[in-house]
Design an enzyme around this catalytic site. Structure first.
Site, PDB file in Angstrom:
ATOM      1  CB  CYS A  96      89.989  75.091  93.027  1.00  0.00           C
ATOM      2  SG  CYS A  96      89.819  76.901  93.142  1.00  0.00           S
TER       3      CYS A  96
ATOM      4  CE  LYS B 283      65.991 101.618  70.951  1.00  0.00           C
ATOM      5  NZ  LYS B 283      65.799 102.531  72.098  1.00  0.00           N
TER       6      LYS B 283
ATOM      7  CD  GLU C 175      72.855 102.269  57.773  1.00  0.00           C
ATOM      8  OE1 GLU C 175      73.415 102.517  58.866  1.00  0.00           O
ATOM      9  OE2 GLU C 175      72.880 103.037  56.798  1.00  0.00           O
TER      10      GLU C 175
ATOM     11  CB  CYS D  40      88.782  75.742  96.884  1.00  0.00           C
ATOM     12  SG  CYS D  40      90.577  75.825  96.669  1.00  0.00           S
TER      13      CYS D  40
ATOM     14  CE  LYS E  98      69.125 103.348  68.340  1.00  0.00           C
ATOM     15  NZ  LYS E  98      69.910 102.899  69.518  1.00  0.00           N
TER      16      LYS E  98
ATOM     17  CE1 TYR F  67      76.330 105.031  63.090  1.00  0.00           C
ATOM     18  CE2 TYR F  67      77.734 103.307  63.985  1.00  0.00           C
ATOM     19  CZ  TYR F  67      77.018 104.477  64.151  1.00  0.00           C
ATOM     20  OH  TYR F  67      77.008 105.103  65.371  1.00  0.00           O
TER      21      TYR F  67
ATOM     22  CG  ASP G  37      72.604  98.217  73.186  1.00  0.00           C
ATOM     23  OD1 ASP G  37      72.875  99.408  73.454  1.00  0.00           O
ATOM     24  OD2 ASP G  37      72.108  97.430  74.013  1.00  0.00           O
TER      25      ASP G  37
ATOM     26  CB  CYS H 204      94.281  77.518  93.280  1.00  0.00           C
ATOM     27  SG  CYS H 204      93.299  76.415  94.332  1.00  0.00           S
TER      28      CYS H 204
END
Length: 679
Positions: free
Chosen positions: A422, A331, A134, A438, A136, A244, A138, A425
């Protein structure tokens, strides 16, 4: 597999001609609500688990709205109704509860020989076995418990025995079933809450545009979100989950693949990459195949897991105090140096300057996870050739600031161009040299960042007014310029989320205390372009506030460290009517900046910093030391007295210090040996 509800008019292409609510009897309303819940749960399954919806989003929204209306009108709310996914009132804290079954960690290694040694131990103990291979994930592990087919609670892993109750937050995740037809009396499952990469990038883009720090990686984003006290905010974040493990159940199960069959039948979301393999060789091959696909997945994986498939053999193998003997995580190596640009967004600073920011596939650089890198300006970004989807090499400039140093492979997106409007805005963008600004001084991003800057330690030093409070004050319309701070009403503060009588009073006390300040801090707090803490100190030494506000460019350029660009910026600032009005309002409110006396307690002392200090920014500590006669430089030399080494320090300065025989100080030693001399 979850079956389609029969005799339910709201499942396939519903005809949404609802009778008026006030014409329904209570029994009719209850029956309609039950059918709506069943239909919505089925549509959630088709959308979130199967990724194969059978009705339009608009039709779904109408079903959902109708159910909310019925529940409200006839008091038909149920704890596990689909309407509960939108969140509820904030909690004061998360309750700690015990797990149904221990949630242990896994043995793990990046070394193939360690995996094979583990498999040898398994074979010696119980003979040949098959493995469930399966991904792993994170993400963030949770236990979810169902009793009599109903969602009962969701609990974080915690210490493996007890965790925090995050039920209200987990309920907001669309792929989490709230009701399980024909389920065992008891079912406790383990799942991994995660944030899809696309959702993570969109969330970080929004945070950057709002002037907030982006999350370092999807795992941190998911973990922080799951533990929020306000579930309505969780509902606005893009969380998902894969299941799982079955931790405990009243059903009879003999293996991991039988457990997966049960979970699939009940409507839980499983990863399609799960495989049943015959031996450790096949598991190693599985790992290599998944490693090749890693970058293309929509979720983060940091390895693969092998689990003995047979539950009987798992029981024979048992467990240690920390981990089961029947599972092992192989890993993946950390991704370092090179990564992919997922999005390029534009951040608006307190002066209105627009800065392009590359949002990255998280990558490890010298032990630090990097998820964003500044591109500085349009010219540099175009010279580098960056584009969305490009593979780039990341370096930490000065061992601190992440930067794109090279484009390794061009992406499919076009070369970056600064927007004409911008992004916050929508106002016009003006180019000045290499930089874009801006033109709207009332842009919410500028106000928010200006407010944070004004209240920072090196400026007006208003404790308790950080990013979150600044966001609230601006979004609620309580602060449009920094001068509005000194006109805040206690009742307005107490009405804000997270405030009460005490916290409102404390903030108002801090604001009141800030009125007595030194001129250098005040000038720095105004946020004049190109005027940092050191230039503000130099200007405060040469001018009173009134003199500075009327100084000509020639008078300013006569001051050390003030060149033509800086002088023009200062004159332009005080020629702007809105800025002068803000300063006058601050003075009328009682702000009284005075020219500070400079000390010489640290005269002759030269220091260099690497890494970050827990209580000061680099600007703040430099200003403090120089105000008392010390010299703070950027590089180590034979004249350096101390190298102060904070968190995440750079290697280059430390190596140079060793070569020159310069003493190092950690943050505590720095306080004891240097700061104590000026307190």
């Amino acid at each position: 597999m979850v079956e389609e509800p029969t005799n339910n008019p709201y499942v396939r292409d519903p005809k949404l001609a609802f009778d008026p609510v006030d014409e329904l009897s209570e029994d009719e309303a209850r029956e309609q609500a039950e059918k709506l819940r069943a239909a919505i749960e089925y549509h959630d399954y088709r959308y979130y688990v199967r990724n194969d919806p059978v009705i339009s989003d608009n039709a779904y929204d109408q079903l959902f709205d109708r159910l909310q209306t019925l529940e409200s009108a006839f008091d038909l709310d149920t704890e596990n109704s689909p309407t509960q996914r939108v969140g509820s009132e904030p909690l004061d804290e998360l309750e700690t509860v015990e797990h149904v079954a221990e949630m242990l960690s896994l043995q793990s290694s990046e070394d193939e020989s360690a995996v094979r040694d583990w498999a040898d131990r398994v074979r010696e103990a119980v003979g040949d076995v098959s493995y469930s291979a399966e991904p792993k994930f994170d993400g963030f592990s949770v236990e979810i418990v169902y009793e009599d087919g109903e969602f009962d609670r969701a609990v974080t892993r915690g210490d493996g025995t007890r965790g925090e109750d995050v039920s209200r937050n987990v309920k907001t995740i669309g792929s989490v079933p709230l009701h399980l037809p024909e389920a065992p009396d008891l079912l406790a499952v383990r799942g991994e809450v995660y944030m899809p990469k696309s959702g993570f990038q969109a969330l970080n883009e929004r945070r950057v545009q709002e002037g907030k720090e982006p999350f370092a990686n999807p795992r941190n984003a998911a973990a922080g979100t799951v533990r929020l006290l306000d579930s309505s905010k969780v509902a606005d974040r893009p969380l998902d989950v894969y299941f799982y493990d079955v931790l405990d159940t009243s059903a009879s199960l003999g293996s991991q693949h039988e457990a997966f069959d049960l979970l699939a039948d009940l409507g839980f979301r499983l990863d399609e990459l799960n495989e049943l393999v015959d031996d450790v060789d096949a598991f190693v091959d599985y790992r290599e195949k998944l490693l090749d696909r890693r970058a293309d997945l929509e979720y983060d994986v940091d390895g693969v897991v092998a689990k003995v498939d047979s539950f009987e053999k798992r029981e024979q193998l048992g467990q240690t105090a920390r981990h089961p003997r029947w599972a092992f995580a192989y890993k993946f190596p950390a991704r370092t140096g090179e990564t992919t640009i997922r999005r390029i967004t534009v951040q608006v600073g307190r002066t209105g300057k627009l800065t392009p920011v590359a949002l990255l596939e998280p990558v490890d650089v010298k032990g630090v996870t990097i998820s964003r890198a500044t591109l500085h300006n349009e010219s540099l970004a175009r010279d580098l050739g960056v584009s969305e989807g490009a593979t780039v090499r990341i370096e930490r400039a000065g061992d601190v600031i992440p930067e794109v140093s090279e484009v390794v492979e061009e992406g499919e997106g076009g070369r970056f161009e600064m927007p004409d409007d911008c992004p916050v805005c929508g106002s016009d963008v003006l180019q000045e040299g290499k930089y874009h600004y801006c033109t709207n001084r009332s842009c919410p991003a500028q106000i928010r960042r200006s407010l944070q800057h004004f209240c920072s330690r090196a400026a007006m030093d208003i404790e308790g007014l950080g990013e979150r409070v600044a966001e609230q004050l601006v979004s609620e319309g309580l602060v449009e310029t920094v001068a509005d701070l000194y006109e805040l009403d206690r009742s307005e503060l107490e009405a804000l989320e997270g405030f009460g009588e005490t916290s409102a009073a404390n903030l108002l006390d801090e604001i009141e205390a800030s009125k007595e300040t030194d001129l250098a801090s005040f000038v720095y707090a105004l946020g004049i372009r190109h005027v940092g803490t050191e230039r503000a100190r130099v200007l405060a030494d040469e001018f009173t506030l009134a003199e500075l506000m009327t100084a000509s460019e020639a008078e300013l350029r006569a001051v050390d460290d003030v060149g033509p660009e800086v002088a023009e910026s200062i004159v332009s600032y005080f020629e702007t009517e809105a800025n002068v009005e803000t300063v006058e309002r601050l003075l009328d409110a009682g702000v009284s900046p005075t020219r500070a006396e400079r000390g010489d307690e640290l005269a002759g002392l030269t220091l260099v910093f690497t890494g970050s200090l827990p209580d000061y920014t680099r600007e703040e500590v430099t200003e403090l030391l120089e105000a008392h006669g010390a010299d703070v430089t950027s590089s180590v030399s034979s004249n350096t007295d101390y190298l102060v080494v904070g968190e995440n320090p750079g290697e280059r300065k430390q190596k140079r210090a060793d070569e020159e025989g310069v003493d190092r100080l950690d943050p505590d030693e720095f306080c004891d040996r240097v700061l104590s001399r000026i307190e």
